[in-house]
Design an enzyme around this catalytic site. Structure first.
Site, PDB file in Angstrom:
ATOM      1  N   GLY C  61      -3.928  15.406  11.135  1.00 47.01           N
ATOM      2  CA  GLY C  61      -5.361  15.458  10.910  1.00 47.01           C
ATOM      3  C   GLY C  61      -5.839  14.159  10.292  1.00 47.01           C
ATOM      4  O   GLY C  61      -5.071  13.422   9.686  1.00 47.01           O
ATOM      5  N   SER C  62      -7.119  13.852  10.457  1.00 46.75           N
ATOM      6  CA  SER C  62      -7.697  12.704   9.770  1.00 46.75           C
ATOM      7  C   SER C  62      -8.098  13.131   8.355  1.00 46.75           C
ATOM      8  O   SER C  62      -7.943  14.282   7.969  1.00 46.75           O
ATOM      9  CB  SER C  62      -8.901  12.182  10.543  1.00 46.75           C
ATOM     10  OG  SER C  62      -8.468  11.625  11.770  1.00 46.75           O
ATOM     11  N   GLY C  63      -8.606  12.163   7.572  1.00 45.22           N
ATOM     12  CA  GLY C  63      -8.967  12.462   6.178  1.00 45.22           C
ATOM     13  C   GLY C  63      -7.876  12.047   5.210  1.00 45.22           C
ATOM     14  O   GLY C  63      -8.019  12.231   4.001  1.00 45.22           O
ATOM     15  N   HIS C  64      -6.773  11.477   5.742  1.00 49.06           N
ATOM     16  CA  HIS C  64      -5.667  11.030   4.887  1.00 49.06           C
ATOM     17  C   HIS C  64      -5.565   9.511   4.846  1.00 49.06           C
ATOM     18  O   HIS C  64      -4.545   8.970   4.419  1.00 49.06           O
ATOM     19  CB  HIS C  64      -4.335  11.577   5.407  1.00 49.06           C
ATOM     20  CG  HIS C  64      -4.335  13.036   5.674  1.00 49.06           C
ATOM     21  ND1 HIS C  64      -4.672  13.952   4.707  1.00 49.06           N
ATOM     22  CD2 HIS C  64      -4.051  13.750   6.790  1.00 49.06           C
ATOM     23  CE1 HIS C  64      -4.577  15.174   5.225  1.00 49.06           C
ATOM     24  NE2 HIS C  64      -4.215  15.076   6.486  1.00 49.06           N
ATOM     25  N   LYS C 112       4.672  15.696  10.205  1.00 55.80           N
ATOM     26  CA  LYS C 112       4.555  16.335   8.899  1.00 55.80           C
ATOM     27  C   LYS C 112       4.663  17.845   9.100  1.00 55.80           C
ATOM     28  O   LYS C 112       4.111  18.395  10.047  1.00 55.80           O
ATOM     29  CB  LYS C 112       3.222  15.972   8.242  1.00 55.80           C
ATOM     30  CG  LYS C 112       3.068  14.461   8.051  1.00 55.80           C
ATOM     31  CD  LYS C 112       1.993  14.055   7.061  1.00 55.80           C
ATOM     32  CE  LYS C 112       0.564  14.328   7.486  1.00 55.80           C
ATOM     33  NZ  LYS C 112       0.246  13.939   8.875  1.00 55.80           N
ATOM     34  N   ASP C 117       0.676  20.773  13.205  1.00 52.51           N
ATOM     35  CA  ASP C 117       1.298  19.521  13.645  1.00 52.51           C
ATOM     36  C   ASP C 117       2.585  19.805  14.400  1.00 52.51           C
ATOM     37  O   ASP C 117       2.853  19.239  15.466  1.00 52.51           O
ATOM     38  CB  ASP C 117       1.591  18.622  12.434  1.00 52.51           C
ATOM     39  CG  ASP C 117       0.330  18.168  11.722  1.00 52.51           C
ATOM     40  OD1 ASP C 117      -0.603  18.980  11.597  1.00 52.51           O
ATOM     41  OD2 ASP C 117       0.251  17.011  11.285  1.00 52.51           O
ATOM     42  N   HIS C 226      -4.649  18.511   2.161  1.00 53.51           N
ATOM     43  CA  HIS C 226      -5.767  18.992   2.981  1.00 53.51           C
ATOM     44  C   HIS C 226      -6.851  19.599   2.119  1.00 53.51           C
ATOM     45  O   HIS C 226      -7.521  20.541   2.521  1.00 53.51           O
ATOM     46  CB  HIS C 226      -5.263  19.986   4.029  1.00 53.51           C
ATOM     47  CG  HIS C 226      -4.307  19.366   4.984  1.00 53.51           C
ATOM     48  ND1 HIS C 226      -2.958  19.268   4.698  1.00 53.51           N
ATOM     49  CD2 HIS C 226      -4.495  18.756   6.175  1.00 53.51           C
ATOM     50  CE1 HIS C 226      -2.364  18.653   5.700  1.00 53.51           C
ATOM     51  NE2 HIS C 226      -3.259  18.321   6.608  1.00 53.51           N
TER      52      HIS C 226
END
Ligand SMILES: Nc1ncnc2c1ncn2[C@@H]1O[C@H](COP(=O)(O)OP(=O)(O)O)[C@@H](O)[C@H]1O
Ligand SMILES: Nc1ncnc2c1ncn2[C@@H]1O[C@H](COP(=O)(O)OP(=O)(O)O)[C@@H](O)[C@H]1O
Ligand SMILES: [Mg+2]
Ligand SMILES: [Mg+2]
Ligand SMILES: [Mg+2]
Ligand SMILES: [Mg+2]
Lengths: 340, 216, 340, 216
Positions: C61-64, C112, C117, C226
């Site tokens: 996911g993005s946001g990391h 991960k 994922d 998250h």
């Protein structure tokens, strides 16, 4: 965990010691680059003083990390003088730093244009001169949000400070002399302009309260780097609209020549994630090209911050061959590293 | 005659103690004022500085009043930072130098001390009355003290009026737009707020009146 | 500014496009390192595929940010597959990335350990195999906050991901073969443990609301990446106390041998300023020494984040000569650079 | 006899349309449920997926029902991400494969389709009833449908009971501690919350009953 709890969203022991403890951690993480002189409260490049090399120091209130301590190392600063959070350091720190880095070729002071910083550096430079150290002080004032007039303390020093420290640091590393290094700082300052915006305030550890209240959906335009409100408040529009305001403010003041090659520095204020900073850079890049300048170098990240404030600033530096060469020269500091 | 009240090192020490006490008491208020148009540290800056001054003076008891003032000024310069540190620091240093080594002083010299303090603040900070700074409180205080003593007003009454003049000057900063210091960055947004430095300055003059009053 | 205002403290145009626009900005800022394939929504190393070199890809996911796109470049990842914010990418992205970086020596997938994922990478690996690409997938699960048992989806993959991408990237750059590169990822995962804490939640652009409410003075212990709450909530103590909890959790699980040389990675979750991260590092360094291990390498900064969450995580990797050598090897990506 | 209701491509299309509509309507609720024990994206994930499915089917009108289901599954896999994408995606794909190219199907085959879907979800996700996942809603639905049809209950009534069983399974997740997916990271803190995936699954079965009902 502790009975007596910490009411801030911060990792702290004692608010009065946060700066000292953070500096100790910085030194513990980077012993190969720098040391922390706790008595003088300064960060000094490990191999300072370098005989024959002009010393380059800066300093100011803390809370702007990585500025300045994170820029001490090869090709950038020889020492940093961190004050309390958002409070100028005192002359004793600047004097100690000046002496610690003087390799006989003199020392340049990079001073952000805030009354406190300017006055304290002034007293320090006087004392250094009394002690026989050649000092040349240059004031950075690149913030276009403040009109430079009889009616203000003049423009604030913001993003251009990072660029000046890198570029003049490269000049000093190349053994430019005292006047050349300070001329290089002036040149960067003259060719750079910045404009910042905030989407939140921040909480200084000493007070534990936000400096101001900014409701969601509002934006502060024309902020500095001390968690202060800006010149005006507006309703928050799209990223495109915000970037329009930033680019217009910077370019209309800088007036770069058509086709000028520029360095575009998109800086985060601390609480704005990289996801958004890169989104902003994408918009900035398009708008700069539309404005007829060519971004040939860039820096995107949180390098001169206001604690955890959500916000961003844009700095545009009009490059020439000399500045580009100094920018590309190797640098090895905790926060900026390339070419080595 | 009260106006011939003679002051000495003890007067300086208790003045600094009074300032230390009132800065602690007013710390949060000064922080709030500075948060509104500055960066919210004026209260902490002044407390940090005058705590250190009191400690320094305790360590250096027995010195003449002028030396104590110089020491107090040096201590402010080396502990406060910010704009107020160098400004008040140089102010006390030049006030102190003026007293030299004399072990006592009287009203007329006190006027000169405060005059020298004002002069060095204006010199270093290049602010004039109306710029919304500490000068707006200090200058009327000095002038009032000078004129009152010239008219033969007893010292403590003259100091009371000087403090009142400082407080009036402090309140008068509210409608002003700042031209110096951080507040000037706010442009019109600085209007309607009382200047923190003018506020702490009024406290400093009131503390002086207390200190002199105690001693008599 | 805009009439219709943005109620988040974020620089956005359209929440549904924030990831795409950010990736475009990343590519605009680093054309010398990488390119953005907008159709496939992947970030690919500029000179991929490199004949004979094992390809190394990751995604999630993005946001990391900077993970994973900010780690594409020389000596680290060959491609990154960014999903929507906090949502796993889809197999089509992973398949496209796999094909884009396959130089004939096979491709390693660093995954991960999150159900989404794992399942999406599983489907992608199957499709890649169908298309004749040799793929070796390695799952990262270093988070000691989650017991690995029949009663959970297993430990989450957190900080060790960054270290594995750097170290295995160096192995691949040194032309190690497919099994060697995937063994190296496994080795890092086996020798690393992490533990994270949060002092605030974060606001995903899609919902515009904090994922959870954390009152001031409280801390979430054992969080992932998250924006989710942790294993338990406690009252927030001093930084020393928090670091005690983190070091104890990591060391008691890792059980490094006495005198072991370790890499200590103090990671910010996005909203915690460097001032505090270095303060934390200072405490971590002392406690690790007290625990009988020697921090010979470190990384301090926000490298695997939860948007603007305030918080931090500690990852400790037990080094050996091989891992140290790969760590020190040159790397040139947007977010990590040294030796070049 | 109603139980001999014959279904075709139109049934699949309207089922997917019903799902698309209900996911939009329940999006925020699903996001809230997922925010409590997951990462707050289940609603957006399902909406993104089924929007794409409806578009894909419009583009591919005229194909037999099995192909449409396979297309729907592939579309979910390639647009949703997260855990639910591959799980529901593979589920619909294997359900669709089972129908082959036949242009119509009846109740018994529908049971096999849902059974195959359940099997592939359990195979891929290795979850069992009681783990607090979508399986807790889907498995009782499939079993109820199978047994009801065996007992000769008319298809739409049987589907109504299957949907009710899914909803009961959904509610039954509340007291459970999650053993699969993100919610399992919370340990005991996952207890007391309804599983988002079980909730969307119950909506999917209810949508099936509506779609089949309309057509008859
Ligand atoms: N140029 C100046 N001349 C005189 N006083 C000044 C000047 N600039 C600032 N001040 C005074 O300093 C005060 C702020 O002090 P302080 O908050 O301690 O320093 P800083 O502004 O550096 O944080 C202002 O309220 C003002 O009264
Ligand atoms: N191993 C699994 N088997 C079956 N269903 C699962 C499994 N893991 C998670 N789920 C379901 O997926 C749902 C979460 O889906 P979603 O939020 O879209 O994906 P993510 O958890 O990746 O964000 C959970 O509520 C649960 O019902
Ligand atoms: Mg200040
Ligand atoms: Mg201030
Ligand atoms: Mg998700
Ligand atoms: Mg989810």
């Amino acid at each position: 965990m502790a009975v007596e709890t910490n009411q801030m969203r911060k990792f702290l022991n004692d608010p009065a010691r946060v700066v000292k403890e953070s500096l100790a951690g910085l030194a513990a993480a980077h012993p190969e680059l720098l040391r922390y002189d706790a008595a003088a409260q300064i960060i000094v490049r490990k191999d300072a003083p370098k005989q024959g090399k002009v010393g380059l120091i800066s300093g100011g209130g803390s809370g702007h990390e990585p500025l300045h301590g994170g820029f001490v190392g090869l090709g950038m600063l020889d020492a940093a003088c961190p004050g309390e959070v958002f409070t100028s350091p005192v002359p004793a720190q600047m004097l100690a730093a000046t002496k610690a880095v003087d390799g006989g070729a003199g020392v340049v002071h990079i001073v952000k244009n805030y009354t406190g910083d300017v006055l304290n550096f002034k007293l320090a430079a006087e004392e250094a001169a009394d002690e026989g150290v050649k000092v040349s002080s240059v004031v950075i004032d690149d913030d276009v949000a403040v009109q430079d007039s009889l009616y203000t303390a003049g423009r604030r020093g913001v993003g251009a400070t990072v660029l000046a420290e890198k570029i003049a640091g490269a000049a000093a590393e190349a053994h430019a002399d005292l006047s050349k290094v300070s001329e290089t700082v002036k040149k960067v300052n003259e060719r750079a302009r910045s404009f910042g915006v905030a989407l939140s305030s921040c909480v200084p550890p000493a007070s534990g309260k936000p400096i101001f209240e900014l409701p969601e959906g509002q934006i502060e335009l024309g902020i500095g780097i001390h968690g202060e409100p800006g010149r005006k408040r507006a309703s928050l529009g799209s990223a495109t609209e915000v970037v329009d305001v930033m680019v217009e403010a910077v370019i209309s003041d800088l007036k770069p020549k058509k086709g000028a090659k520029v360095l575009a520095f998109v800086n985060g204020m601390g609480g704005t994630p990289l996801l958004e900073l890169y989104l902003i850079y994408g918009e900035v890049e398009k708008k700069l090209r539309a404005a007829g300048v060519e971004p040939v170098r860039n820096l995107v990240g949180s390098y001169i911050t206001s604690l955890e404030m959500a916000g961003a600033s844009l700095t545009v530096l009009e490059l020439d061959e000399e500045l580009t060469g100094y920018w590309d020269a190797p640098v090895h500091t905790p926060a900026l590293r390339w070419g080595i | 005659m009260i106006s011939e009240r003679v002051m000495d090192a003890a007067t300086i020490t208790s003045w600094m103690r009074e300032i230390d006490a009132v800065m602690r008491a007013e710390r949060d208020h000064l922080v709030q004022l500075d948060a509104a148009i500055g960066d919210g540290d004026h209260g902490t800056n002044m407390v940090r500085g005058f705590e250190a001054v009191v400690q320094a003076l305790d360590a250096d008891a027995g010195a003449p009043p002028g030396k104590l003032l110089v020491l107090a000024g040096r201590t402010l310069v080396s502990t406060v930072g910010g704009a107020s540190g160098p400004l008040w620091g140089s102010a006390l240093r030049s006030g102190g130098r003026l007293l030299g080594d004399s072990s006592t002083f009287e009203g007329p010299q006190l006027v000169e001390v405060l005059g020298a303090a004002l002069a060095s603040i204006k010199d270093l900070g290049t602010a004039a009355v109306g710029d919304k700074t500490m000068v707006d409180a200090l200058e009327p205080a000095v002038e009032t003290l000078r004129s009152q003593l010239r008219e033969g007003t007893p010292l403590d009454q003259a100091l009371d009026q000087a403090a009142a003049a400082a407080e009036a000057g402090m309140r008068a900063t509210i409608p002003l737009q700042a031209r110096k210091g951080r507040a000037s960055y706010l442009g019109e947004r600085s209007v309607g707020h009382q200047d923190p430095g003018a506020t702490s300055t009024a406290l400093i003059i009131r503390a002086l009146q207390k200190a002199v009053g105690e001693g008599s």
